[in-house]
Design a protein around this motif. Structure first.
Motif, short mmCIF file in Angstrom:
data_model
loop_
_atom_site.label_atom_id
_atom_site.label_comp_id
_atom_site.label_asym_id
_atom_site.label_seq_id
_atom_site.Cartn_x
_atom_site.Cartn_y
_atom_site.Cartn_z
N MET A 52 61.29 88.40 -9.83
CA MET A 52 59.95 87.98 -10.26
C MET A 52 59.11 89.14 -10.77
N GLN A 53 59.29 90.32 -10.19
CA GLN A 53 58.46 91.47 -10.58
C GLN A 53 58.64 91.80 -12.06
N SER A 88 47.56 84.65 -0.66
CA SER A 88 48.34 85.28 -1.72
C SER A 88 49.74 84.68 -1.78
N CYS A 89 50.20 84.13 -0.68
CA CYS A 89 51.57 83.62 -0.63
C CYS A 89 51.71 82.42 -1.56
N ILE A 90 52.56 82.57 -2.57
CA ILE A 90 52.67 81.48 -3.56
C ILE A 90 53.50 80.32 -3.05
N TYR A 142 48.95 90.81 -9.30
CA TYR A 142 48.39 91.86 -8.46
C TYR A 142 48.66 93.24 -9.07
N THR A 183 53.53 91.44 -0.08
CA THR A 183 53.62 92.89 0.06
C THR A 183 52.69 93.59 -0.93
N VAL A 184 52.78 93.15 -2.19
CA VAL A 184 52.00 93.82 -3.24
C VAL A 184 50.52 93.46 -3.12
N ALA A 185 50.22 92.20 -2.82
CA ALA A 185 48.82 91.80 -2.67
C ALA A 185 48.16 92.62 -1.57
N PRO A 241 43.44 85.09 -5.81
CA PRO A 241 43.62 83.80 -6.46
C PRO A 241 42.32 83.01 -6.57
N GLY A 287 61.00 85.34 -0.67
CA GLY A 287 61.30 86.75 -0.89
C GLY A 287 60.70 87.32 -2.16
N CYS A 288 59.61 86.75 -2.62
CA CYS A 288 59.06 87.15 -3.93
C CYS A 288 58.30 88.46 -3.89
N GLN A 289 57.93 88.93 -2.71
CA GLN A 289 57.23 90.20 -2.50
C GLN A 289 55.76 90.15 -2.88
N THR A 290 55.23 88.96 -3.15
CA THR A 290 53.83 88.89 -3.54
C THR A 290 52.92 89.31 -2.39
N VAL A 327 59.18 92.51 3.31
CA VAL A 327 60.00 91.30 3.37
C VAL A 327 61.46 91.72 3.42
N VAL A 383 53.26 87.92 -8.00
CA VAL A 383 53.23 89.36 -7.73
C VAL A 383 52.76 90.17 -8.93
N ARG A 394 47.48 79.64 -6.82
CA ARG A 394 48.01 80.94 -6.42
C ARG A 394 48.46 81.75 -7.65
N VAL A 405 57.52 78.54 -7.71
CA VAL A 405 57.70 78.75 -6.28
C VAL A 405 56.86 77.75 -5.49
N PHE A 406 55.63 77.57 -5.89
CA PHE A 406 54.72 76.70 -5.13
C PHE A 406 55.22 75.26 -5.12
#
Lengths: 906, 214
Positions: free
Chosen positions: A786-787, B167-169, A54, B20-22, A35, B15-18, B38, A51, A48, A200-201
């Motif tokens: 979200m993915q 990375s956590c949004i 990334y 994990t992927v980051a 970020p 629970g967005c999984q960001t 997660v 997912v 930020r 989300v933020f």
């Protein structure tokens, strides 16, 4: 020594972008992304990135990408036909495409049906513009382009909100004023899946502050999980719940619970309604009349001080009504009730008891929601924003997909707006605000789009319905200028048109709808309609008939399987493009600044792909439109930035052929000169090093209230006199032209929209098909994670791996007890049967779903896309077979279907 | 002394999984290897149901069981509390996987690709790992070490902080020094009554969770 650099760039894989980030490059390899926290102060996501950003690394290096231009060698097109792809050079590919376009151009811009010979299909409506480079300038140079056959409109869309929201308060998409709100009631709006990093933020910050979030939805979605309360409503009955909340506020609560000042000053609540159902007007000025309590007589709406206006009741008035096609009715001493009074009476039958049965919810739950609204409304309080005192009404209402499109879509948007109106929580701090506008201009500043119009409301330029100006011939295959007045006729309008009609009628016509022609040349970008649109089988059949089909493709997929040529364009980390960011883009993407950001190559392209600006310039050159293409860029078609202005002249010379760097360098310099009012002149190199250029944006401009006060305007709510009028006029025009197949849609244009149990429509469709609704006892709905919320990420294994951690991704979510009754256990294979087809899926048992509902996550069902084709996840769209006769007046349908399920005995 | 700990706010994790992927991209982790997973836990019966997300990872315990069982000494505890693995010394016996009460370790058996043919990125980055050894979260200790060398502060400066933190949004992950009572993590644990998973196991984990309030 390894050379490591951080390259500033952005991600706009979804509407919520851009999210600014750095590509971390080491020895020519993009190692990772991270970020860009330097923009945290102005970014709605605190800098930020979600997912999907990334995943861009895998997206770039994916060996399944189309690596070089491909041409079909097998002229037969079909799912089971091998296209026989053959690699060709870019030079050859561009020559072929330009040659086909020139052949078409020689025949004239439109065909025998009056439709453009050139059509463009884009996914996700507007977001590809952030990746298309200067391609829009080529489209403008070309002139006659049909964008109406595919922008993703109507399906998985907030369609009714887009149309009515923009009409009432420049709200293409709504958002809570999350930083200040106390209560958000979301009717199916999946902020946590599709609100991006910003969604989300901002909500996480509000959570820290202690706000309350209530999610009304048939299943425990990503957003319901993150809410204080989940209200498991029966699918497609949200309108009834919302009407009952209005009923409680108007019929059970004291009037002090309402913002009476807002109702009197900022809405048409005091306007008097004539016997014909239109505003009653002063004979001389033709202004709508209100009742002056002190004088005991009617007065023009803009004549009185606030304290004298009657909000409720009926009064004997003389005046005129002006109806459709300027029909006028003279009245003398007739009883006219106020708009508010009509609304009170209109909503009297929509009781909580009535709604509880339709929505399958406890009455106490409904009353609890109403109590929450009243408790948090803070009637009479103010807050200071940017030095100005504004009303503080920290209650917001959101609508989700399926809820606000298709049958009942108008009703939910109307009810949402009325709920906000009653407590004065519309376009004020803490309340529901329009996050962006797309149909009206300028897109980046809602205040500047507001001008005084007729009757004390903001001006709206709807598509004409009067006899002199209504187009007797369609100008696009989806006929939006003829059929959908609220869609308007601006850049985004084709993407909001009734696209199913275009596909259904293409070639042979459909029912009574006249045949439309196939475009000579179709260019597709970032879309996979064979998966993502309604009627995927029909879409495939029609695409197979396209005379010449060019696809800008990422991997092979179900749509470009039908292409004549596939052209690989650069991915996010390879291309070059400057875009605007802020002040507000989508639901929660509400910035504290605005400006421009650069997407730039982080390293060399991995494969033989092309940047879309270079592609556009080449196409313009080879089709002989280079001058027109440059003219469009010079005139501000890209970014709304003219290349010549005070203190600068960067106009492109039609005698030269520019590289992408040369074009964007000029746009970088012009944009910063304009934004800084001549103070800063930053070129491409500067942007390449710094990433973005921003200026402050006064937060107050995110609220429409101050500009409404400044102009002395009212929102055109609750009574829809004009909607009623244009609906009647549209009916007149269509019937004069012997078009009756749009009659059902004409019933939507009501001044006060009646609400019903819309689930009956699906039962009737079953009966019409000879099926017994009792046998199709489950609702199948679709949700997002979200993915996969936009982004075209079906081919990325990394996204699937992350998605598998989210409950439901691997199959169909079904209520545990409902499954057990059918003998279905976790991981069992089940059949899901609609009247159209049957698919198989793996059962995912959860308590967080209604017993009458099953849920698919994302859109899959791929049979060609690498990796995705092996996931074994069915496509919702293959099961849904909505009757186009049930499209709403804007041309959209709702994403749900009735099914029956059964365990497969292996 | 310094004791690095991570604090995860369950009130904010969506629970967005960001993360994990980051983490997977930053650390070039192949298919199915997730240092942060997660977990989604559904509680209750319809219609009174909640789902709680719990990011599960190596707890970098103060009294780790994995180090006790490691026959080669590959798994070791650093002075700053981080439990690290020396990949060159790991023999792949997987005793540590069995011993870990948090199921936080993965055996990196063979090099796999996400694709039929490995991508250029995979070819260049996967060799950063040794195959046949155990993998787990080490709080990105190399970032911490490098950041400290450069005078940066872990938990505050992005480059000196575990990659998942920024990375956590939802801004749900915090990192800092527990031995500093004024640090962000010490304050959060105190104010929000931070707890740890399976405390009864006695491993004294360095990952704290802030309870969900709704």
């Amino acid at each position: 020594m390894l050379l490591k650099t951080k390259v500033p760039t952005y991600c706009v894989q979804c509407y919520n972008g851009p999210d600014l980030f750095y590509a971390v490059v080491e020895d020519g390899l993009v190692r990772t992304v991270e970020p860009n926290l330097e923009c945290a102060d102005i970014s709605p996501a605190g800098g930020r990135i979600c997912v999907k950003a990334y995943g861009l690394v895998q997206k770039m290096y994916n060996p399944d990408r189309i690596k070089t231009p491909l041409i079909r060698t097998n002229p037969k097109k079909g799912r089971n036909e091998d296209p026989g792809w053959k690699e060709i050079s870019w030079d050859k590919a561009l020559d072929i495409v330009a040659g086909k376009m020139n052949e078409s151009k020689a025949k004239g811009p439109t065909d025998e049906g009056g439709f453009p010979r050139f059509a463009v299909i884009m996914g996700q409506a507007g977001s590809p513009a952030a990746y298309m480079g200067t391609l829009p300038a080529f489209f403008t140079a070309w002139g006659s382009v049909d964008f109406s056959i595919g922008g993703g409109q109507g399906i998985r869309c907030y369609h009714s909100e887009h149309l009515y929201g923009e009409y009432w308060h420049r709200c293409f998409i709504a958002a809570p004023d999350t930083p200040r709100t106390e209560l958000v009631i979301s009717f199916g709006h999946n902020t946590y899946a599709s609100g991006g990093a910003a969604g989300v933020f901002r909500n996480a910050q509000a959570r820290e502050r202690g706000y309350k979030r209530i999610q009304v939805e048939p299943h425990l979605s990503a957003s319901a999980v993150n809410s204080d309360q989940w209200v498991p409503i029966k699918p497609k009955t949200d309108a009834a719940l919302m009407y009952s909340l209005i009923n409680i506020l108007l019929h059970e609560k004291d009037r002090t619970s309402l913002d009476l000042d807002f109702l009197k000053r900022r809405t048409n609540s005091p306007y008097l309604i004539g016997p014909r159902g239109y505003f009653i007007r002063d004979r001389e000025t033709e202004k709508p009349l209100v009742w002056d309590i002190k004088a005991g007589s009617p007065m023009p709406h803009d004549f009185l001080e606030i304290g004298d206006i009657a909000l409720e009741g009926g009064y004997k008035v003389s005046g005129i009504e002006i109806g459709p096609d300027n029909e006028r009715w003279e009245h003398s001493e007739v009883l006219c009730k106020t708009s508010f009074q009509q609304t009170v009476e209109f909503t009297s039958d929509y009781t909580p008891e009535w709604a509880a049965k339709i929505c399958d919810l406890p009455i106490e739950t409904i009353r609890g929601l109403a109590n929450d609204i009243v408790k948090h409304a803070h009637i009479g309080e103010t807050v200071e924003i940017s030095g100005e005192k504004l009303p503080y009404r920290p209650v917001a209402f959101l609508l989700g997909k399926t809820v606000n499109n298709g049958p009942g879509g108008y009703q939910t948007v109307w009810a949402r707006t009325i709920l906000a109106m009653l407590i004065g929580a519309l376009e004020v701090p803490g309340g529901t605000i329009g996050a962006s506008q797309r149909l009206n201009k300028p897109h980046h500043d809602r205040w500047s789009s507001v001008w005084p119009g007729d009757d004390g409301f903001m001006r709206n330029n709807l598509n004409p319905t009067d006899k002199d100006n209504w187009p007797t011939s369609p100008t696009s295959r989806a006929r939006y200028t003829q059929l959908a007045p609220l869609v308007l006729n601006t850049g985004w309008s084709p993407f909001l048109s009734p696209y199913p009609l275009a596909w259904l009628a293409m070639g042979d016509g459909w029912r009574d709808v006249e045949r439309t022609t196939y475009p000579d040349v179709v260019l597709l970008y970032r879309a996979n309609p064979a998966i993502s649109m309604y009627y995927p089988d029909l879409i495939e059949e029609k695409m197979a008939n396209f005379p010449f089909f060019v696809c800008l493709g990422y991997t092979h997929d179900e749509t470009n399987h039908y292409a004549d040529i596939i052209l690989p364009d650069h991915t996010d980390l390879e291309g070059l493009q400057l875009i605007r960011f802020g002040p507000a883009v989508h639901s929660e993407s509400i910035w504290k600044g605005f400006g421009f950001a650069l997407r730039q190559p982080a390293t060399e392209p991995v494969f033989n792909s092309m940047d879309l600006t270079d592609f556009s310039t080449e196409l313009a050159f080879r089709t002989g439109f280079l001058k027109e293409y440059y003219d469009a860029i010079n005139a501000g078609l890209i970014l709304g930035i003219r290349l010549k202005g005070k203190g600068f002249d960067h106009l492109l010379d039609p005698e030269k052929k520019y590289t992408r760097e040369e074009i964007w360098d000029r746009l970088c310099r012009a944009s910063t000169m304009i934004l800084s009012e001549g103070k800063d002149d930053h070129n491409l190199q500067w942007f390449s090093e710094n990433g973005y250029y921003a200026v402050d944006y006064p937060y107050i401009r995110h609220f429409m209230h101050p500009v409404m006060v400044r102009w002395g305007l009212r929102y055109e709510i609750p009574y829809q006199s004009n909607i009623r009028k244009i609906g009647k006029e549209l009916g007149n025009r269509l019937h004069e032209n012997e078009i009756s197949w749009w009659d059902h849609q004409l019933t939507e244009y009501e001044a006060l929209p009646k609400c019903e149990d819309y689930t009956e429509i699906w039962d009737q469709e079953l009966r019409d098909a000879g099926a017994d609704p009792k046998n199709f006892d489950f609702w199948l709905i679709n949700t997002r994670s979200m993915q996969y919320a936009w982004g075209s990420n079906a081919a990325l294994p990394l996204m699937a791996e992350a998605a598998k951690n989210v409950p439901g991704f691997k199959g169909a979510i079904i209520n545990t007890r409902a499954a057990k009754k059918l003998g279905i256990a976790e991981n069992d294979i089940i059949t899901i049967e609609s009247i159209k087809t049957t698919v198989k899926a793996r059962a995912v048992l959860r308590e967080g779903v209604r017993p009458d509902t099953i849920v698919f996550t994302g859109q899959f069902g791929h049979w060609k896309t690498p990796f995705a084709k092996d996931l074994g996840i069915p496509n919702f769209n293959t099961l849904a077979d909505p009757d186009p006769a049930n499209l709403d007046a804007g041309g959209s349908f709702a994403d749900l279907v009735k099914v029956k399920i059964e365990k497969v005995d292996l | 002394m310094t004791h690095w700990v991570m604090v995860i706010d369950l009130d904010k994790c969506t629970g967005c999984q960001t993360c994990t992927v980051a983490c997977k991209v930053e650390n070039a982790l192949g298919p199915t290897i997730q240092r942060v997973r997660v977990l989604a836990n559904e509680i209750g019966e319809f219609p009174d149901v909640k789902r709680i997300y719990i990011p599960r990872r190596c707890m970098n315990c103060e009294d780790p069981q994995c180090t006790d069982v490691c026959p080669s000494g590959a798994t070791f505890k650093r002075d700053d509390g981080i439990v690290a693995i020396n990949q060159d010394e790991c023999i792949g016996c997987r005793y540590c996987i069995m011993a870990c009460p948090y199921n936080a370790r993965t055996f990196h058996a063979v090099e796999q690709s996400y694709h039929d043919t490995p991508s250029e990125w995979e070819e260049k980055r996967y060799p950063e790992h040794t195959v046949g050894v155990v993998d787990k979260c080490d709080f990105c200790c190399s970032r911490i070490d490098k950041g400290l060398e450069n005078g940066q502060k872990p938990g505050i400066d992005q480059d000196a902080t575990p990659f998942c933190v920024f990375s956590c949004i939802a801004d749900a992950i915090h990192f800092g020094d527990l031995d500093n009572e004024n640090s962000n993590v010490s304050q959060l644990i105190k104010e929000r009554e931070g707890f740890r998973l399976l405390e009864a196991m006695g491993t004294d984990p360095s990952v704290y969770y802030l309870p969900r309030r709704y």
